[in-house]
Enzyme design. Structure first.
Site, PDB file in Angstrom:
ATOM      1  N   TRP A   1       0.831  -1.202   0.000  1.00 33.14           N
ATOM      2  CA  TRP A   1       0.000   0.000   0.000  1.00 33.14           C
ATOM      3  C   TRP A   1       0.858   1.241   0.000  1.00 33.14           C
ATOM      4  O   TRP A   1       2.063   1.180   0.285  1.00 33.14           O
ATOM      5  CB  TRP A   1      -1.041  -0.001   1.124  1.00 33.14           C
ATOM      6  CG  TRP A   1      -0.549  -0.169   2.544  1.00 33.14           C
ATOM      7  CD1 TRP A   1       0.676  -0.588   2.958  1.00 33.14           C
ATOM      8  CD2 TRP A   1      -1.305   0.065   3.734  1.00 33.14           C
ATOM      9  NE1 TRP A   1       0.743  -0.633   4.325  1.00 33.14           N
ATOM     10  CE2 TRP A   1      -0.470  -0.233   4.831  1.00 33.14           C
ATOM     11  CE3 TRP A   1      -2.601   0.494   3.992  1.00 33.14           C
ATOM     12  CZ2 TRP A   1      -0.906  -0.105   6.151  1.00 33.14           C
ATOM     13  CZ3 TRP A   1      -3.019   0.612   5.314  1.00 33.14           C
ATOM     14  CH2 TRP A   1      -2.177   0.315   6.381  1.00 33.14           C
TER      15      TRP A   1
ATOM     16  N   HIS B   1     -14.436  26.532  -5.388  1.00 33.20           N
ATOM     17  CA  HIS B   1     -13.079  26.685  -5.927  1.00 33.20           C
ATOM     18  C   HIS B   1     -12.785  28.153  -6.265  1.00 33.20           C
ATOM     19  O   HIS B   1     -11.646  28.590  -6.197  1.00 33.20           O
ATOM     20  CB  HIS B   1     -12.931  25.801  -7.162  1.00 33.20           C
ATOM     21  CG  HIS B   1     -11.624  25.904  -7.876  1.00 33.20           C
ATOM     22  ND1 HIS B   1     -10.416  25.984  -7.219  1.00 33.20           N
ATOM     23  CD2 HIS B   1     -11.330  25.933  -9.208  1.00 33.20           C
ATOM     24  CE1 HIS B   1      -9.434  26.057  -8.108  1.00 33.20           C
ATOM     25  NE2 HIS B   1      -9.960  26.036  -9.317  1.00 33.20           N
TER      26      HIS B   1
HETATM   27 MN    MN Z   1      -9.674  22.672 -11.319  1.00 33.00          MN
END
Ligand code: MN
Length: 261
Positions: free
Chosen positions: A64, A82
């Site tokens: 992993w 965003h």
């Molecule tokens: Mn983006």
């Protein structure tokens, strides 16, 4: 006889290939291109793997990794928060799950983008598409094919920058506003590093796709590939961003279901 169910018909169609699954996702690795902002701004991380164990003394039976990534690295989902215009709207974990499965309209402007890397999609291009194929799907995606996925193997051709900045196709400011404010789609999907054109830093407003779409509570999907395998209408996009709590976006596995006759 039991009633035929939509899901059992879908499962049968997936098994016999009459519904094909097209992977719109770019592989995520240390060489996945990332956006580069001017040096005065913070920069996104490239994708990195850190091995925890690999069937060795750190973990004899298991392999992993930890990974490090920007939220906006590789094929990814832009959430409304965003952009400053959407700062009070949904983070990526708050996007309703039912909006992650939606029909797609595919606009192919790869010939135009091949002639001009700064090619901009105008409202008239979308109107011409609608005249041929019908209205954009309510609650669906507008996917713009530019052929840019052919450059996604390396940073330099993908960003296509010179001393004046990047040269990649996108939407005009007017078209971005139209998609955000007047069209019925929930988002815009592109093959380039971000939803905006390379030259969009100097548009009015700057980065109009981000500004208008995020401000309108809509979404972005970027660094898609295989969009050319989709028909203009009739495909269904399944976009699965990681539900990063408070996050502005996330790497996403993006699939499309396409009916083949
Ligand atoms: Mn983006």
């Amino acid at each position: 006889m039991p009633e035929p169910s939509v899901l059992s018909a879908l499962v049968a169609a997936l098994r016999d290939g009459s519904v094909e699954v097209v992977d719109l996702t770019s592989p995520l690795s240390a060489s996945t291109p990332v956006i580069q902002l001017p040096p005065e701004f913070g920069q996104t991380a490239v994708f990195e793997l850190e091995e925890i164990s690999r069937y060795d003394d750190r973990g004899p039976a298991w392999y992993w990794n930890n990974f490090r990534s920007g939220e906006h690295t590789g094929t990814h989902f832009d959430a409304p928060n965003h952009w400053v215009t959407g700062k009070d709207l949904d983070d990526v974990a708050s996007v309703p799950a039912r909006r992650l499965i939606a029909p797609a309209a595919v606009l192919d402007l790869s010939a135009e983008a091949a002639r001009d890397p700064d090619f901009l999609v105008e409202v008239d291009h979308v109107k011409a598409w609608e005249a041929e194929h019908g209205p954009l799907p309510e609650g669906g995606w507008l996917l713009v094919r530019t052929g840019w996925d052919a450059r996604s193997h390396a940073q330099e051709p993908f960003l296509n920058a010179d001393e004046n900045g990047p040269h990649t196709p996108g939407l005009s400011s007017r078209c971005a506003r139209w998609v955000a404010q007047e069209s019925p789609v929930i988002g815009l999907g592109v093959e380039t590093v971000g939803t905006d054109a390379g030259a969009a830093h100097s548009f009015d407003p700057a980065f109009p796709c981000h500004s208008y779409l995020m401000g309108g509570g809509k979404y972005g999907l970027t660094q898609l590939r295989n969009v050319g395998a989709l028909p203009p209408t009739g495909s269904v996009v399944i976009a699965g961003p990681l539900p990063i709590v408070t996050g502005s976006g996330a790497p996403a596995r993006v699939l499309a279901l396409v009916e083949r006759s």
